[in-house]
Design an enzyme around this catalytic site. Structure first.
Site, PDB file in Angstrom:
ATOM      1  N   ASP A   1      28.943  36.036  38.889  1.00 27.68           N
ATOM      2  CA  ASP A   1      29.628  36.232  39.989  1.00 27.68           C
ATOM      3  C   ASP A   1      30.711  37.412  39.277  1.00 27.68           C
ATOM      4  OD1 ASP A   1      31.596  37.324  41.963  1.00 27.68           O
ATOM      5  OD2 ASP A   1      31.815  35.314  42.655  1.00 27.68           O
ATOM      6  N   ILE A   2      30.593  38.529  39.311  1.00 23.99           N
ATOM      7  CA  ILE A   2      31.327  39.776  38.597  1.00 23.99           C
ATOM      8  C   ILE A   2      32.810  39.463  39.088  1.00 23.99           C
ATOM      9  CG2 ILE A   2      31.219  41.721  40.200  1.00 23.99           C
ATOM     10  CD1 ILE A   2      30.716  43.222  37.509  1.00 23.99           C
TER      11      ILE A   2
ATOM     12  N   ASN B   1      31.287  52.743  46.921  1.00 23.16           N
ATOM     13  CA  ASN B   1      30.685  53.701  47.754  1.00 23.16           C
ATOM     14  C   ASN B   1      31.952  54.912  47.475  1.00 23.16           C
ATOM     15  OD1 ASN B   1      32.612  53.723  50.193  1.00 23.16           O
ATOM     16  ND2 ASN B   1      31.715  51.941  50.468  1.00 23.16           N
TER      17      ASN B   1
ATOM     18  N   GLY C   1      28.103  44.373  49.469  1.00 23.18           N
ATOM     19  CA  GLY C   1      27.577  43.967  47.909  1.00 23.18           C
ATOM     20  C   GLY C   1      28.621  43.761  47.251  1.00 23.18           C
TER      21      GLY C   1
ATOM     22  N   ASP D   1      30.835  45.782  45.937  1.00 24.55           N
ATOM     23  CA  ASP D   1      32.141  46.573  46.338  1.00 24.55           C
ATOM     24  C   ASP D   1      32.887  45.662  47.406  1.00 24.55           C
ATOM     25  OD1 ASP D   1      33.967  48.555  46.681  1.00 24.55           O
ATOM     26  OD2 ASP D   1      32.785  49.778  48.050  1.00 24.55           O
TER      27      ASP D   1
ATOM     28  N   SER E   1      23.924  50.980  41.646  1.00 28.62           N
ATOM     29  CA  SER E   1      22.856  51.408  42.395  1.00 28.62           C
ATOM     30  C   SER E   1      21.482  50.630  42.539  1.00 28.62           C
ATOM     31  CB  SER E   1      22.395  52.683  41.917  1.00 28.62           C
ATOM     32  OG  SER E   1      23.384  53.793  42.002  1.00 28.62           O
TER      33      SER E   1
ATOM     34  N   GLY F   1      21.085  47.819  44.163  1.00 28.06           N
ATOM     35  CA  GLY F   1      21.108  46.980  45.273  1.00 28.06           C
ATOM     36  C   GLY F   1      20.952  48.054  46.570  1.00 28.06           C
TER      37      GLY F   1
ATOM     38  N   TYR G   1      21.289  50.963  47.381  1.00 34.36           N
ATOM     39  CA  TYR G   1      21.082  52.052  47.023  1.00 34.36           C
ATOM     40  C   TYR G   1      19.656  52.288  46.447  1.00 34.36           C
ATOM     41  CZ  TYR G   1      25.928  53.851  47.600  1.00 34.36           C
ATOM     42  OH  TYR G   1      27.244  54.116  48.177  1.00 34.36           O
TER      43      TYR G   1
END
Length: 171
Positions: A11-12, A25, A33, A35, A123, A125, A127
């Site tokens: 988990d970042i 975004n 996600g 973000d 990108s 996920g 994207y």
């Protein structure tokens, strides 16, 4: 000299590094996600600074491939570096924009004096960037970057991403 690269599943929002990179975004106002997770866990201070950026430097949003930093709020990191990766397109090669998101994030990290940085799979996920190619671009760009960052951790959300990045990074 290239940064030391580590690849891990996790988990970042829980990683203790100088800077965490947010796959944002262009609105900078949160989303899904990575973000959404960063904004939720980091608290209102991140959103407040993002709103200030939108009111000033980026009234039309952060352009794809660019990066900007804010506080990390309640995260264990000191800063969040927001970058906008490209949406994958089968008919147009946008690899240069994905590489730019990593390069620009490291440039901002250098400006901040950050020595350790955690990246998600930008990108890869919603994207839609195919994981093997996303991993190759990420690792090659970080390895080739002219940066003072000493330690890069790719913190990945599932086993498929973990294996793709491990395969390229050789870890």
């Amino acid at each position: 000299m290239s940064p030391r690269i580590e690849v891990e599943r996790g988990d970042i929002t829980e990683v203790e590094v100088d800077a965490v990179v947010n796959a944002a975004n262009s609105s900078l106002l949160g989303g899904g996600g990575v973000d959404g997770a960063i904004h939720r866990r980091g608290g209102p201070a991140i959103l407040r600074e993002c709103r200030e950026l939108r009111a000033g430097r980026y009234p039309d949003g952060l352009p794809t491939g660019q990066a900007v930093a804010t506080t990390a709020g309640d995260l264990p990191a000191r800063w969040v570096i927001h970058t906008v990766g490209p949406v994958h397109a089968k008919r147009e090669d946008r690899s240069h924009l994905l590489a730019s998101a990593y390069r620009e994030s490291l440039r901002v990290a250098d400006e901040l004096g950050a020595r350790s940085v955690a990246f998600p799979a930008i990108s890869a996920g919603i994207y839609g960037w195919p994981l093997p190619d996303a991993a190759r671009i990420a690792v090659e760009t970080v390895r080739d970057a002219d940066t003072a960052v000493e330690h890069v951790r790719f913190v990945l959300f599932n086993d498929e991403a973990l294996e793709a990045f491990r395969g390229v990074a050789g870890t």
